[in-house]
Design an enzyme around this catalytic site. Structure first.
Site, PDB file in Angstrom:
ATOM      1  N   SER A 142     -22.854 -14.504 -44.230  1.00 22.01           N
ATOM      2  CA  SER A 142     -22.404 -13.109 -44.249  1.00 22.01           C
ATOM      3  C   SER A 142     -23.367 -12.266 -43.424  1.00 22.01           C
ATOM      4  CB  SER A 142     -22.384 -12.574 -45.683  1.00 22.01           C
ATOM      5  OG  SER A 142     -22.195 -11.177 -45.686  1.00 22.01           O
ATOM      6  N   TYR A 155     -25.719 -12.456 -54.399  1.00 19.44           N
ATOM      7  CA  TYR A 155     -24.853 -12.775 -53.250  1.00 19.44           C
ATOM      8  C   TYR A 155     -25.658 -12.703 -51.954  1.00 19.44           C
ATOM      9  CZ  TYR A 155     -20.954 -12.238 -49.904  1.00 19.44           C
ATOM     10  OH  TYR A 155     -20.091 -12.380 -48.851  1.00 19.44           O
TER      11      TYR A 155
END
Ligand code: NAD
Length: 253
Positions: A142, A155
């Site tokens: 990401s 995350y």
């Protein structure tokens, strides 16, 4: 002939979003695709749609944090299609809180789904790829590995770890002709992004003014890059992180 004709691919988290777009693209490009997702019914319906439109896909419910589920998924791929050439580690989850508000179980869950899963799938696929002439592993990390915001710490930590893991795996896998790369998507129009922002239309998403290209990305704009890294078109790439974020993280602020 498609770009992935003759290849056998596993895609995790394939029921929706980037995983679904990748599965559909792979099938269009001639790959035989094993789809895994914790949403068993949805992923089986996707495999049925791909098959009905002339592609080759099969699916199984699979929690990527579970050793037995992952082993069963890979076994199913071997039985259905033969040795695996491509592994796309796409499944991930997020729980939004401040760091001191996570329970230990929540923290561990995010780490298990987003990071341990890459170990569980890769450790089974590497020996198969090594025996059958090599392969390509693509991890979906990401843009949060580069720049981030409060309220999503486990995350973000896993996505940074995925980038490091990519480099370390690339070194170990190169002698076996297995390439390992990762993609860092920015804001992409999937349930993960849109549900977290109250399902506003994509052009009204609060991040749009911060994105130099002026819009949220489409899942297939990531799937195209997955295809490139999965295919022989990227034959000299390994250990790479490919940022696909419309310029989002190029800002100073
Ligand atoms: N959408 C974005 O803006 C964005 C940005 C950067 C990175 N990513 C990454 O892209 C990847 C795909 O995300 P997306 O946006 O399509 O998300 P999504 O939530 O829309 O889809 C994720 C899929 O993974 C599945 N999944 C979740 N937990 C699972 C588990 N334990 N086992 C198996 N499957 C599981 C879900 O059921 C779902 O089908 C993820 O790795 C995510 O971190 C997305």
């Amino acid at each position: 002939m498609g770009a992935l004709t003759g290849k056998v691919a596993i895609v995790t988290g394939a029921a929706q979003g980037i995983g679904q777009a990748t599965a559909e693209r792979f099938a269009r490009e001639g790959a035989q695709v094993m789809l895994g997702d914790i949403q068993g019914e949805a992923v089986e319906q996707l495999a049925a749609r791909i098959t009905a439109s002339g592609g080759k896909a099969t699916a199984a419910r699979c929690d990527v944090a579970s050793e037995s589920d992952v082993d069963a998924l890979i076994q199913r791929a071997l039985e259905a299609f033969g040795p695996v050439n491509i592994l796309v580690n796409n499944a991930a989850t997020a729980i939004y809180r401040l760091l001191h508000e996570y329970t230990q179980a929540e923290w561990d869950q995010v780490i298990a789904v987003n990071l341990r899963s890459l170990y569980l799938t890769s450790r089974r696929c590497i020996p198969i790829m090594a025996e059958y002439g090599g392969g390509s592993i693509v991890h979906i990390a990401s843009a949060h590995a580069r720049a981030t915001a409060p309220g999503n710490t486990p995350y973000v930590a896993t996505k940074g770890a995925v980038v490091s893991l990519t480099r370390a795996m690339a070194l170990e896998c190169a002698p076996h002709r297995i390439r390992v790369n990762c993609i860092l998507p920015g804001a992409i129009e999937t349930p993960m992004l849109m549900e977290n922002w109250g399902d506003v239309p994509a052009d009204q998403h609060p991040l749009v003014p911060r994105i130099p290209l002026g819009r949220i990305g489409k899942p297939d704009e990531i799937a195209r890059v997955v295809q490139f890294l999965a295919s022989d078109e990227s034959s000299y790439m390994t250990g790479s992180e490919v940022l696909v974020d419309g310029g989002l993280t190029a800002h100073f602020d």
